[in-house]
Design an enzyme around this catalytic site. Structure first.
Site, PDB file in Angstrom:
ATOM      1  N   CYS A   1      -1.644   5.859  -4.444  1.00 33.14           N
ATOM      2  CA  CYS A   1      -2.103   4.470  -4.394  1.00 33.14           C
ATOM      3  C   CYS A   1      -2.818   3.978  -5.654  1.00 33.14           C
ATOM      4  O   CYS A   1      -2.475   2.925  -6.184  1.00 33.14           O
ATOM      5  CB  CYS A   1      -2.963   4.234  -3.164  1.00 33.14           C
ATOM      6  SG  CYS A   1      -4.305   5.396  -2.937  1.00 33.14           S
TER       7      CYS A   1
ATOM      8  N   GLU B   1       0.636   0.702   3.591  1.00 31.20           N
ATOM      9  CA  GLU B   1       0.307   1.889   2.797  1.00 31.20           C
ATOM     10  C   GLU B   1       1.197   3.078   3.151  1.00 31.20           C
ATOM     11  O   GLU B   1       1.474   3.332   4.327  1.00 31.20           O
ATOM     12  CB  GLU B   1      -1.159   2.274   3.006  1.00 31.20           C
ATOM     13  CG  GLU B   1      -2.120   1.251   2.439  1.00 31.20           C
ATOM     14  CD  GLU B   1      -3.522   1.800   2.294  1.00 31.20           C
ATOM     15  OE1 GLU B   1      -3.699   2.871   1.691  1.00 31.20           O
ATOM     16  OE2 GLU B   1      -4.453   1.155   2.798  1.00 31.20           O
ATOM     17  N   ASP B   2       1.618   3.768   2.131  1.00 31.58           N
ATOM     18  CA  ASP B   2       2.198   5.111   2.259  1.00 31.58           C
ATOM     19  C   ASP B   2       3.484   5.157   3.082  1.00 31.58           C
ATOM     20  O   ASP B   2       3.626   5.986   3.978  1.00 31.58           O
ATOM     21  CB  ASP B   2       1.187   6.075   2.890  1.00 31.58           C
ATOM     22  CG  ASP B   2      -0.085   6.233   2.081  1.00 31.58           C
ATOM     23  OD1 ASP B   2      -0.250   5.507   1.087  1.00 31.58           O
ATOM     24  OD2 ASP B   2      -0.912   7.080   2.433  1.00 31.58           O
TER      25      ASP B   2
ATOM     26  N   ASP C   1       3.276   0.377  -0.500  1.00 29.95           N
ATOM     27  CA  ASP C   1       2.549   0.520  -1.773  1.00 29.95           C
ATOM     28  C   ASP C   1       2.943   1.766  -2.564  1.00 29.95           C
ATOM     29  O   ASP C   1       2.514   1.948  -3.701  1.00 29.95           O
ATOM     30  CB  ASP C   1       1.033   0.449  -1.561  1.00 29.95           C
ATOM     31  CG  ASP C   1       0.420   1.698  -0.943  1.00 29.95           C
ATOM     32  OD1 ASP C   1       1.144   2.474  -0.294  1.00 29.95           O
ATOM     33  OD2 ASP C   1      -0.799   1.896  -1.110  1.00 29.95           O
ATOM     34  N   HIS C   2       3.706   2.648  -1.996  1.00 29.88           N
ATOM     35  CA  HIS C   2       4.408   3.760  -2.660  1.00 29.88           C
ATOM     36  C   HIS C   2       5.102   4.518  -1.549  1.00 29.88           C
ATOM     37  O   HIS C   2       5.228   3.995  -0.430  1.00 29.88           O
ATOM     38  CB  HIS C   2       3.453   4.670  -3.457  1.00 29.88           C
ATOM     39  CG  HIS C   2       2.288   5.173  -2.699  1.00 29.88           C
ATOM     40  ND1 HIS C   2       2.387   6.109  -1.691  1.00 29.88           N
ATOM     41  CD2 HIS C   2       0.970   4.843  -2.764  1.00 29.88           C
ATOM     42  CE1 HIS C   2       1.197   6.353  -1.191  1.00 29.88           C
ATOM     43  NE2 HIS C   2       0.306   5.584  -1.814  1.00 29.88           N
TER      44      HIS C   2
END
Length: 623
Positions: free
Chosen positions: A80, A40-41, A248-249
């Site tokens: 997200c 994530e992130d 995820d980004h």
């Protein structure tokens, strides 16, 4: 032949086919297993594998030895729920009504389209997710065999192919939500003097610490990737399993997550290719793929690897599997991005990158990047950046985060990776600017982009079937986009069009005409009489607010009474949230209008909304 005899022959044939298929499982090609390891992130900027300013991630690097490194992998959204909605549907979020984070209303999947793991289940796959979903769609029951913190491929039937998603939260934004006091007691493995601070950030102890601590989280995340790979190896699955690792980004250092800059969209991606499936890619194992891939491409890629027919409604194209050519992949050089609402903070920004050039279109450029978002500003680094701005202690490039943007910007992201030098006004880039602007317009038109209506209107009128609504209202959306693009014209050419737009019977054409005036700011002062009439008489509360916003931005009239009256009058929490965005903007340091909000006057249904409460609490603290 008797019916019973026919039925028995069918049964015998099916059993023979199944036995043959699974016996070939061991000697020839069966359906491949597919595993996604998603962190994530985190953008690509913090990993040495992708950027010299990053840290070593040996487990991910090892995957490349037996796979492919994707140098141009992109999320289409910088947050997200929107990114994950894009992935699970293979569709652009502004087309499907999933562009707002956090969603105020879940929307159905487009007609005749399923979340893509459902197609894998139909094809015999065991589908598991451990464990984050965070979709803005209504989910049906046919997507996952198991979606939980205990989901694993190990519960599948013997010989059954599987698709497994493993989510790692270690690098999530919340990992940087320490206080100043807590920071003093924390240590970093990464040297706090080692990594270059990006040029638009202040070079302070707080930013140095955040850079080092965030990179430490990447090292920790890499070990978790290694654990999943070890489990696959332990189960004897490495030679039958594609392993995707990706973020995820983008990252979470200030100005990344929530923004369509490269730090918000350009993600790390590596794919391990098992030996027996090496003909599923035309690229040399251990090499790099420079062609552009985006999140809309993930669903069709997995379906293609599994031999499943790819639905025509998907916006993406596969980049692995049969019938994929090296030439076609290498020719891909375009990706699109979008940013709308992030929690309580509204914006509307679109981007297109073609090769090394990045075009960013801000439809409400007065909503400056640093406009407060409570979750972002839990970071000490964000707090310090804002405090240094208010104290007048930043250089020009660092101040820009708190200043209105230009309606369109152009960057050479290879020469200027942190998008600090806008080329849009330079004569030598005029042709490139025009080409990318037109490319973006064609893309928006093709969806069409639903965000040309306010969110609260979409919730009431479109979100029972967003795609159908978009198709039915293509003409109107095109008109609103054309109206919004008047802000790109020379003011003298735009003025007659604006005058006509302000007098339109269509409330959303008036809406965009007012926003165009706000983007021109002082140049549009000649429209003060018309704007004041809208502020007083318009049938839409939000248009009264937008009119007051314009008059406040150019500092000719205090907007507080009109905005507060609208806030008290609305019975729609999402409209209230949009009104509060304008109030927060005009309450900020460069405008400084005071808003004495009386919560008891706000409709209960509005006041009870969680995001409305976030804004109200922030504004109360500011007084």
């Amino acid at each position: 032949m008797q019916p019973q005899q026919f039925q028995w022959k069918v049964v015998v044939f099916v059993l023979f086919y199944a036995t043959t298929f699974y016996s070939q499982n061991d000697t020839k090609k069966s359906l491949p297993n597919i595993v996604w390891i998603v962190s994530e992130d985190n953008s690509k900027h913090y990993m040495k594998l992708f950027d010299e300013n990053g840290v070593a991630t040996p487990n991910i690097e090892k995957l490349v030895e037996h796979g492919l490194l994707f140098t141009h992998a992109f999320s289409n959204a910088a947050v997200c729920s929107v990114a994950r909605s894009t992935i699970i549907s293979g569709s652009y979020a502004p087309r499907t009504g999933t562009q707002y984070h956090r969603r105020n209303k879940l929307v159905p999947m487009p007609t005749d389209l399923k979340m893509f793991p459902a197609y894998l289940r139909d094809a015999g796959y065991y589908t598991t997710n451990n464990s984050k979903e965070d979709y803005n769609f209504i989910k049906d029951s046919g997507v996952w065999d198991d979606s939980s913190k205990t989901a694993t491929w190990r519960n599948r039937k013997n010989g059954q192919p599987f698709f497994h998603v493993f989510n790692i939260e270690t690098t999530h934004e919340s990992s940087l939500h320490y206080t100043k006091e807590e920071m003093e007691s924390l240590a970093t493995i990464t040297s706090q003097n080692k990594n270059t601070i990006q040029p638009n950030h202040p070079k302070t102890k707080i930013f140095e610490f955040a850079n080092a601590y965030y990179r430490d989280k990447h090292v920790e995340m890499d070990k978790q990737v290694g654990k999943v790979v070890s489990q696959l190896k332990e189960d004897g699955l490495l030679e039958s399993t594609f392993i995707f690792y990706y973020g995820d980004h983008g990252g979470v250092l200030p100005g990344s997550k929530g923004y369509v800059y490269e730090t918000g969209l350009h993600v790390p991606m590596v794919v391990y290719v098992p030996e027996k499936y090496r003909d599923f890619t035309p690229f040399q194992i251990g090499g790099t793929v420079d062609g552009f891939v985006s999140f809309i491409d993930l669903a069709p890629t997995v379906l293609n690897l599994a031999g499943v027919t790819i639905p025509k409604q998907l916006d993406g194209k596969p980049f692995l599997g049969k019938v994929i050519t090296k030439k076609e992949i290498e020719s891909r050089n375009t990706t699109y991005g979008y940013a709308d609402r992030f929690d309580e903070k509204y914006d509307m920004v679109r981007s297109v990158r073609v090769g090394k050039y990045k075009y960013i279109r801000s439809y409400q450029p007065f909503n400056f990047d640093g406009l407060t978002n409570n979750y972002r500003y839990k970071q000490v680094a964000y707090q310090e950046w804002e405090a240094l701005y208010e104290a007048g202690e930043l250089i020009a490039i660092q101040k820009q985060f708190f200043k209105p943007r230009k309606a369109e910007m152009l960057f050479d992201v290879e020469a200027d990776p942190f998008e600090t030098k806008d080329l849009s006004s330079e004569a030598s880039y005029k042709k490139i600017l025009s080409e990318l602007r037109n490319k973006l317009i064609v893309w928006e038109k093709g969806m069409p982009d639903l965000s040309f209506y306010p969110e609260f209107y979409l919730i009431k009128n479109a979100f029972d079937n967003p795609v159908a609504f978009g198709q039915a209202h293509k003409k109107q959306i095109k008109d609103y986009r054309t109206t919004a693009n008047w802000m790109l014209l020379d003011y003298k050419k735009a003025a007659p069009k604006i005058k006509e737009g302000l007098q339109s019977k269509d409330p959303w054409k008036r809406y965009w005409s007012i926003i165009v005036c706000s983007s021109f700011a002082d140049k549009a002062k000649s429209f003060i009489p018309e704007i004041k009439m809208i502020e007083k008489n318009d049938t839409e509360l939000i248009n009264k607010v937008r009119a007051a916003e314009f008059l406040g931005l150019i500092k000719v009239k205090n907007p507080s009474k009109v905005m507060l009256d609208a806030l008290y009058a609305t019975k729609d929490a999402t409209e209230g949230l949009l009104i509060l965005n304008s109030i927060t903007l005009l309450n900020s340091f460069d405008y400084g209008f005071d808003f004495e909000i009386e919560p008891t006057k706000i409709q209960a249904i509005v006041q009870q909304d969680k995001l409305v409460q976030e804004r109200l609490n922030y504004l109360k603290k500011k007084r």
